[in-house]
Design a protein around this motif. Structure first.
Motif: not given
Length: 292
Positions: A88-104, A119-129
């Motif tokens: 449950x707490x090991x490995x890579x999880x890739x997440x993408x979101x718009x910038x505003x919610x990403x700042x939170x 547990x590594x979260x790889x975070x990407x800021x991106x537009x909806x499309x």
């Protein structure tokens, strides 16, 4: 290719040193162990054991097979453990979101990683499309969007709402239409869309952002409020982007009579299987967004 079951029987026999005890350890018959050894010898075309009554010693081929076979058995055991394990707490999880919610969310995930370093979260800021495409192509595990998807591969669930806010320099108490015209608009990629939603229901004079002089532009979510804080114009942004701005004393957030919120959707691939680590991150996203 060598049968791994035969190899397991042979390596266990060498380690135990006795046919009967090997059979007991492997829950087999003694004749079954002997048969596995014979099949290995037939497969390799050379003897593996020197038999001395009820005892035995290894031939040179048997010694080599045992030394190399141990590595194979260990590798297969580790493979089985890795395949069967779903932590449950090991490995890579890739997440993408718009910038505003990403700042939170991004600082929240960094704090979580200090508690669970594996547990590594790889975070990407991106537009909806772009987020929609990343989900459909399985390039992210989780995508947060502020609009509905047109792709069958993308499954969306409403998860939260985020208010749109009018922000001016700190000295302005009650922004009139004339005040906004004088200030000018600090634009950003979602600026016309956000301004259209919020200003359109609060100022009857509003038609589109072209009515304002363009006092600035930034495509970096963390920098859009910098010119506002310096008195150079006003803008409209989602609340998480406003809350993340460090110079709150230099801006004024206005609560307009008619509030407007954007729906936030959590997206995953329609046919995707969610490992436990992904379920953990989804749970943490829900927890974070509820604590406004």
């Amino acid at each position: 290719m060598i049968n791994p079951v035969w190899l397991q029987s042979f390596c266990t026999l060498v380690e135990v040193g006795h046919f009967t005890r090997t059979a007991e350890n492997l829950h087999m018959t003694q004749s079954g162990v002997s048969q596995h050894v014979r099949k290995l010898e037939e497969h390799l075309g050379q003897p593996l054991l020197h038999r001395h009554g009820k005892s035995f010693s290894l031939t040179s081929a048997g010694d080599r097979l045992y030394r190399e076979g141990q590595k194979v058995i260990l590798s297969l055991t580790k493979l089985e453990q890795r395949v069967g394990s779903d932590p449950t707490h090991e490995g890579i999880v890739k997440v993408a979101s718009p910038g505003s919610v990403g700042l939170k969310l991004y600082p929240y995930f960094l704090a979580m990683q200090t508690q669970f370093p594996t547990l590594v979260v790889e975070y990407r800021f991106a537009p909806n499309k772009d987020i929609e495409k990343l989900i459909a192509e399985r390039k992210v595990d989780i995508g947060l969007m502020t609009c509905l998807s047109t792709m069958g591969e993308v499954s969306l669930t409403p998860i939260a709402e985020e208010a749109l806010l009018l922000i001016t320099p700190a000295g302005i108490e009650q922004p009139s239409w004339e005040t906004l015209i004088d200030l000018g608009f600090i634009d950003h990629p979602d600026g016309p869309h956000h301004a259209g939603q919020l200003l359109g229901v609060n100022f009857p004079e509003f038609h589109n952002t072209n009515q304002f002089k363009r006092s600035g532009f930034s495509n970096q979510i963390g920098l859009i409020l910098e010119p506002v804080s310096m008195g150079l114009g006003f803008t409209v942004l989602p609340s998480h982007a406003v809350g993340a701005f460090k110079k709150q004393q230099h801006i004024k957030v206005h609560q307009l009579p008619n509030s407007v919120c954007e729906s936030l959707y959590l997206g995953t691939h329609t046919n995707g299987i969610k490992p436990n680590r992904v379920a953990t991150v989804i749970s943490e996203i829900e927890k974070c967004l509820k604590n406004r």
